[in-house]
Design a protein around this motif. Structure first.
Motif, PDB file in Angstrom:
ATOM      1  N   ASP A  97       0.830  -1.210   0.000  1.00 50.82           N
ATOM      2  CA  ASP A  97       0.000   0.000   0.000  1.00 50.82           C
ATOM      3  C   ASP A  97       0.863   1.258   0.000  1.00 50.82           C
ATOM      4  O   ASP A  97       1.889   1.335   0.696  1.00 50.82           O
ATOM      5  CB  ASP A  97      -0.887   0.041   1.245  1.00 50.82           C
ATOM      6  CG  ASP A  97      -1.933  -1.067   1.286  1.00 50.82           C
ATOM      7  OD1 ASP A  97      -2.126  -1.743   0.262  1.00 50.82           O
ATOM      8  OD2 ASP A  97      -2.543  -1.250   2.356  1.00 50.82           O
ATOM      9  N   GLY A  98       0.428   2.255  -0.771  1.00 55.03           N
ATOM     10  CA  GLY A  98       1.045   3.569  -0.725  1.00 55.03           C
ATOM     11  C   GLY A  98       2.400   3.694  -1.378  1.00 55.03           C
ATOM     12  O   GLY A  98       3.002   4.767  -1.333  1.00 55.03           O
ATOM     13  N   ALA A  99       2.912   2.634  -1.999  1.00 56.58           N
ATOM     14  CA  ALA A  99       4.237   2.710  -2.629  1.00 56.58           C
ATOM     15  C   ALA A  99       4.191   3.638  -3.832  1.00 56.58           C
ATOM     16  O   ALA A  99       3.136   3.872  -4.439  1.00 56.58           O
ATOM     17  CB  ALA A  99       4.716   1.323  -3.037  1.00 56.58           C
ATOM     18  N   ARG A 100       5.362   4.172  -4.189  1.00 56.52           N
ATOM     19  CA  ARG A 100       5.514   5.047  -5.350  1.00 56.52           C
ATOM     20  C   ARG A 100       6.599   4.457  -6.244  1.00 56.52           C
ATOM     21  O   ARG A 100       7.753   4.295  -5.808  1.00 56.52           O
ATOM     22  CB  ARG A 100       5.922   6.472  -4.915  1.00 56.52           C
ATOM     23  CG  ARG A 100       4.957   7.114  -3.904  1.00 56.52           C
ATOM     24  CD  ARG A 100       3.644   7.486  -4.575  1.00 56.52           C
ATOM     25  NE  ARG A 100       2.776   8.254  -3.706  1.00 56.52           N
ATOM     26  CZ  ARG A 100       1.749   7.755  -3.035  1.00 56.52           C
ATOM     27  NH1 ARG A 100       1.502   6.447  -3.076  1.00 56.52           N
ATOM     28  NH2 ARG A 100       0.960   8.526  -2.305  1.00 56.52           N
ATOM     29  N   ILE A 101       6.234   4.175  -7.492  1.00 54.28           N
ATOM     30  CA  ILE A 101       7.182   3.617  -8.454  1.00 54.28           C
ATOM     31  C   ILE A 101       7.366   4.664  -9.546  1.00 54.28           C
ATOM     32  O   ILE A 101       6.450   4.926 -10.329  1.00 54.28           O
ATOM     33  CB  ILE A 101       6.682   2.285  -9.061  1.00 54.28           C
ATOM     34  CG1 ILE A 101       6.096   1.365  -7.968  1.00 54.28           C
ATOM     35  CG2 ILE A 101       7.807   1.612  -9.830  1.00 54.28           C
ATOM     36  CD1 ILE A 101       7.083   0.921  -6.926  1.00 54.28           C
ATOM     37  N   MET A 102       8.543   5.274  -9.617  1.00 55.67           N
ATOM     38  CA  MET A 102       8.768   6.383 -10.535  1.00 55.67           C
ATOM     39  C   MET A 102       8.996   5.899 -11.970  1.00 55.67           C
ATOM     40  O   MET A 102       9.202   4.723 -12.233  1.00 55.67           O
ATOM     41  CB  MET A 102       9.949   7.225 -10.047  1.00 55.67           C
ATOM     42  CG  MET A 102       9.741   7.872  -8.686  1.00 55.67           C
ATOM     43  SD  MET A 102       8.419   9.121  -8.646  1.00 55.67           S
ATOM     44  CE  MET A 102       7.114   8.209  -7.807  1.00 55.67           C
ATOM     45  N   GLY A 103       9.013   6.847 -12.894  1.00 58.84           N
ATOM     46  CA  GLY A 103       8.968   6.561 -14.318  1.00 58.84           C
ATOM     47  C   GLY A 103      10.084   5.664 -14.830  1.00 58.84           C
ATOM     48  O   GLY A 103      11.239   5.794 -14.448  1.00 58.84           O
ATOM     49  N   SER A 104       9.709   4.738 -15.710  1.00 59.23           N
ATOM     50  CA  SER A 104      10.636   3.854 -16.422  1.00 59.23           C
ATOM     51  C   SER A 104      11.392   2.894 -15.513  1.00 59.23           C
ATOM     52  O   SER A 104      12.402   2.319 -15.913  1.00 59.23           O
ATOM     53  CB  SER A 104      11.631   4.661 -17.278  1.00 59.23           C
ATOM     54  OG  SER A 104      10.951   5.436 -18.242  1.00 59.23           O
ATOM     55  N   ALA A 105      10.909   2.698 -14.287  1.00 51.24           N
ATOM     56  CA  ALA A 105      11.494   1.663 -13.432  1.00 51.24           C
ATOM     57  C   ALA A 105      11.105   0.291 -13.962  1.00 51.24           C
ATOM     58  O   ALA A 105      10.063   0.115 -14.606  1.00 51.24           O
ATOM     59  CB  ALA A 105      11.017   1.829 -11.994  1.00 51.24           C
ATOM     60  N   ALA A 106      11.965  -0.698 -13.692  1.00 54.85           N
ATOM     61  CA  ALA A 106      11.714  -2.077 -14.102  1.00 54.85           C
ATOM     62  C   ALA A 106      11.821  -2.973 -12.882  1.00 54.85           C
ATOM     63  O   ALA A 106      12.847  -2.968 -12.187  1.00 54.85           O
ATOM     64  CB  ALA A 106      12.712  -2.510 -15.176  1.00 54.85           C
ATOM     65  N   LEU A 107      10.778  -3.746 -12.616  1.00 55.67           N
ATOM     66  CA  LEU A 107      10.722  -4.607 -11.438  1.00 55.67           C
ATOM     67  C   LEU A 107      10.824  -6.065 -11.874  1.00 55.67           C
ATOM     68  O   LEU A 107       9.982  -6.559 -12.635  1.00 55.67           O
ATOM     69  CB  LEU A 107       9.417  -4.383 -10.666  1.00 55.67           C
ATOM     70  CG  LEU A 107       9.033  -2.920 -10.369  1.00 55.67           C
ATOM     71  CD1 LEU A 107       7.763  -2.876  -9.525  1.00 55.67           C
ATOM     72  CD2 LEU A 107      10.163  -2.186  -9.667  1.00 55.67           C
ATOM     73  N   HIS A 108      11.844  -6.753 -11.390  1.00 54.76           N
ATOM     74  CA  HIS A 108      12.076  -8.162 -11.717  1.00 54.76           C
ATOM     75  C   HIS A 108      10.933  -9.019 -11.174  1.00 54.76           C
ATOM     76  O   HIS A 108      10.313  -8.691 -10.161  1.00 54.76           O
ATOM     77  CB  HIS A 108      13.405  -8.603 -11.098  1.00 54.76           C
ATOM     78  CG  HIS A 108      13.948  -9.880 -11.625  1.00 54.76           C
ATOM     79  ND1 HIS A 108      13.413 -11.111 -11.306  1.00 54.76           N
ATOM     80  CD2 HIS A 108      14.991 -10.131 -12.454  1.00 54.76           C
ATOM     81  CE1 HIS A 108      14.107 -12.067 -11.900  1.00 54.76           C
ATOM     82  NE2 HIS A 108      15.066 -11.492 -12.613  1.00 54.76           N
ATOM     83  N   CYS A 117      15.039   2.886 -12.643  1.00 49.90           N
ATOM     84  CA  CYS A 117      15.702   2.067 -11.626  1.00 49.90           C
ATOM     85  C   CYS A 117      15.387   0.600 -11.898  1.00 49.90           C
ATOM     86  O   CYS A 117      14.214   0.227 -12.030  1.00 49.90           O
ATOM     87  CB  CYS A 117      15.191   2.488 -10.251  1.00 49.90           C
ATOM     88  SG  CYS A 117      16.097   1.810  -8.864  1.00 49.90           S
ATOM     89  N   GLY A 118      16.410  -0.238 -11.998  1.00 52.80           N
ATOM     90  CA  GLY A 118      16.215  -1.666 -12.159  1.00 52.80           C
ATOM     91  C   GLY A 118      16.194  -2.342 -10.796  1.00 52.80           C
ATOM     92  O   GLY A 118      17.198  -2.339 -10.085  1.00 52.80           O
ATOM     93  N   VAL A 119      15.055  -2.898 -10.410  1.00 53.62           N
ATOM     94  CA  VAL A 119      14.901  -3.482  -9.074  1.00 53.62           C
ATOM     95  C   VAL A 119      14.939  -5.003  -9.202  1.00 53.62           C
ATOM     96  O   VAL A 119      14.031  -5.613  -9.756  1.00 53.62           O
ATOM     97  CB  VAL A 119      13.586  -3.029  -8.413  1.00 53.62           C
ATOM     98  CG1 VAL A 119      13.482  -3.589  -6.996  1.00 53.62           C
ATOM     99  CG2 VAL A 119      13.493  -1.507  -8.393  1.00 53.62           C
ATOM    100  N   GLU A 120      16.001  -5.606  -8.683  1.00 53.49           N
ATOM    101  CA  GLU A 120      16.213  -7.046  -8.802  1.00 53.49           C
ATOM    102  C   GLU A 120      15.966  -7.790  -7.501  1.00 53.49           C
ATOM    103  O   GLU A 120      16.021  -9.020  -7.469  1.00 53.49           O
ATOM    104  CB  GLU A 120      17.644  -7.317  -9.261  1.00 53.49           C
ATOM    105  CG  GLU A 120      17.972  -6.679 -10.605  1.00 53.49           C
ATOM    106  CD  GLU A 120      19.446  -6.777 -10.944  1.00 53.49           C
ATOM    107  OE1 GLU A 120      19.746  -7.275 -12.046  1.00 53.49           O
ATOM    108  OE2 GLU A 120      20.283  -6.370 -10.117  1.00 53.49           O
ATOM    109  N   ALA A 121      15.719  -7.053  -6.409  1.00 52.12           N
ATOM    110  CA  ALA A 121      15.517  -7.672  -5.102  1.00 52.12           C
ATOM    111  C   ALA A 121      14.482  -6.853  -4.335  1.00 52.12           C
ATOM    112  O   ALA A 121      14.026  -5.803  -4.782  1.00 52.12           O
ATOM    113  CB  ALA A 121      16.840  -7.761  -4.349  1.00 52.12           C
ATOM    114  N   ASP A 122      14.112  -7.328  -3.149  1.00 53.13           N
ATOM    115  CA  ASP A 122      13.019  -6.744  -2.388  1.00 53.13           C
ATOM    116  C   ASP A 122      13.413  -5.414  -1.741  1.00 53.13           C
ATOM    117  O   ASP A 122      14.537  -5.253  -1.258  1.00 53.13           O
ATOM    118  CB  ASP A 122      12.581  -7.703  -1.284  1.00 53.13           C
ATOM    119  CG  ASP A 122      12.059  -9.033  -1.829  1.00 53.13           C
ATOM    120  OD1 ASP A 122      11.786  -9.105  -3.038  1.00 53.13           O
ATOM    121  OD2 ASP A 122      11.929  -9.973  -1.027  1.00 53.13           O
TER     122      ASP A 122
END
Length: 288
Positions: free
Chosen positions: A154-165, A180-185
């Motif tokens: 809830d309430g998270a913010r994911i900014m533009g062009s981020a990539a979530l594994h 931002c490339g997010v590869e872990a928690d």
């Protein structure tokens, strides 16, 4: 051809829209030109589909959801194991989905459900893959892409062009920086930046906007510096576990700190995002 004769008179369907007669359409819903609504779709009251929207599969949109042009919701997942199983997709009430967003239904091998919470904003050109769970009040900025089975609190913010594994967890109130490339928690209330995401602090501005008082924020700051010391040491066996135990004891009366600890100890397919590099001092970076 549309089918409005047996529906509530408050429903407005443009003549060019194709709405299956088996679809369930709530009162006050507006379906714009060139939209397509499949037979297993349920639209709550006051839903608005602007134009050229395709909704298929076993998909439910809550009351007041607004969908902008060229969005597809509930289409088959991009998973080679998918064999047409009747999996589902759900969108919570008052969520806004902007242009060119794609949201795929779940898979039999996963949760059989892709779910987006209430009062979210999913901005243009983003992709929500199969079996993703997105909480309430989440903002996903333009061009964000996520693999399957991503969980966003809830309430998270994911900014533009981020990539979530795939299989990544983003904690409650966390901030993921742009491109931002997010590869872990990412821990609850954490703030990550970088081409490969690194934890740089907590999401202080969001916490203040939620009315968290100064004393609790200071306690969270101290706990964070124990968990992620300025030396950047996080990798040696047992060291992080020791720091987690210290934080649990010293901040037992701070629920948000205990929430971070519980998240860090929960089972994970991807592990935790690493802290900032040695020598850097970015623990006070603010996030929008």
């Amino acid at each position: 051809m549309n089918h409005t004769s047996s529906r509530d008179s408050s429903i407005i369907v443009h003549p060019s829209a194709i709405v299956d007669p088996l679809a369930r359409i709530g009162a006050g819903t507006q379906i714009g030109p060139w939209c397509m609504v499949g037979p297993d779709v349920v639209l709550g009251d006051g839903v608005r589909l602007h134009a050229n929207v395709v909704i298929d599969g076993h998909t439910r949109l809550g009351d007041g959801v607004e969908v902008f042009p060229f969005v597809t919701i509930g289409m088959a997942p991009q998973d080679l194991k998918y064999r047409g199983e009747p999996t589902r997709c759900e969108i919570g009430s008052r969520t806004v989905i902007r242009e060119n967003v794609t949201i795929h239904r779940g898979t039999a091998q996963g949760h059989q459900l892709t779910k987006i919470g209430a009062h979210c904003l999913i901005m243009a050109n983003s992709h929500v893959a199969h079996d993703c769970f997105i909480g309430d009040g989440v903002i996903i900025v333009n061009n964000v892409v996520m693999g399957g089975h991503v969980v966003i609190g809830d309430g998270a913010r994911i900014m533009g062009s981020a990539a979530l594994h795939q299989f990544v967890r983003i904690g409650h109130g966390a901030l993921v920086g742009g491109v931002c490339g997010v590869e872990a928690d990412v821990i609850p209330y954490g703030s990550v930046l970088g081409n490969r995401a690194r934890l740089v602090g907590l999401h202080w501005i969001w916490l203040r906007r939620q009315g968290v008082d100064a004393a609790e924020i200071q306690a969270m700051r101290r706990a964070f510096r124990i968990l992620y010391p300025r030396t950047g040491a996080t990798a040696r066996d047992g060291v992080l576990e020791e720091r987690v135990n210290i934080v649990r004891r010293e901040f037992a009366d701070i629920p948000r700190v205990l929430e971070i600890v519980a998240f860090m100890e929960a089972p994970s397919r991807r592990g935790l995002v690493r802290g900032r590099r040695p020598g850097s001092d970015t623990s006070d970076i603010e996030g929008a």
